[in-house]
Design a protein around this motif. Structure first.
Motif: not given
Lengths: 117, 112
Positions: A34, A36, A38, A42-44, A46, A91, A93, A109-111
């Motif tokens: 998946f 994402y 960000q 704010q939130s992640l 999809l 960002f 992810i 992942g670490s983004g």
């Protein structure tokens, strides 16, 4: 736990160029990944679901021609931001699952921090 | 559409206090919930999860409570430490094989 490697961790590019982000599952085979996005504070959100060997499924409002996803193997999915613009700065992810039963504990992942100038 | 949300955007506590972070979800079909911790510039880190057939689950210094009647989820952190300072997200999954849906996040600040 399973390890998901994301590369690069940070990228700065000029407007109009394309950027590729890689997401690798290091010690397991990921049937589904998946992606994402960000924005700050704010939130992640999809963006898309990537299944190995098939076309990605994009969420509403996400341009599939702009955000190209390729999941050519069970350990690698790539997200290419084409003709990037400053508003694409975000960002990004990725996360991966091993299968239905293990789906719940998604490994992230670490983004990748993308900055488009 | 249905989504997961959070009651408070920020929470400030003193070191050693217990912290409670809340989350309200709207999808009654969700059967799996997870709390993640995210530090600045990093991906989400799994903290604890709970299935809908449970109402409480404990980990090391953390407890997750699930109230399906009011669709409420909470994360309790005991003896909060400065290293716990981060943004905490609740996430839900309504169907195996599908992506997690994340709530808005609560920023936890722990002062010494």
């Amino acid at each position: 736990g399973a390890v998901v490697s994301q590369h690069p961790s940070r990228v700065i590019c000029k407007s109009g160029t394309s950027v590729k982000i890689e997401c690798r599952s290091l010690d397991f085979q990921a049937t589904t990944m998946f992606w994402y996005r960000q924005f700050p504070k704010q939130s992640l959100m999809l963006m898309a679901t990537s299944n190995e060997g098939s076309k990605a499924t994009y969420e509403q409002g996400v341009e599939k021609d702009k955000f190209l996803i390729n999941h050519a193997s069970l350990t690698l999915s790539t997200l290419t931001v084409t003709s990037a613009h400053p508003e694409d700065s975000s960002f990004y992810i990725c996360s991966a699952v091993t299968g239905v039963e293990a789906n719940e504990k998604l490994f992230f992942g670490s983004g990748t921090q993308l900055s488009v100038l | 559409g249905e989504s997961v949300g959070l009651h408070l955007p920020t929470l400030s506590v003193q070191e050693g206090d217990n912290s409670i972070i809340n989350c309200a979800y709207s999808n009654s079909a969700s059967d799996y919930f997870i709390w993640y911790k995210q530090e600045s510039g990093k991906g989400p880190q799994f903290i604890i999860d709970i299935r809908s057939n449970m109402d409480k689950r404990q980990g090391q210094r953390v407890t997750v409570l699930l109230n399906k009647t009011v669709k409420h989820l909470s994360l309790q952190i005991a003896a909060t430490q400065p290293g716990d300072s981060a943004v905490y997200f609740c996430a839900e999954n309504g169907q195996a094989g599908t992506a997690l849906i994340f709530g808005k996040g609560t920023t936890l600040s722990v002062s010494s």
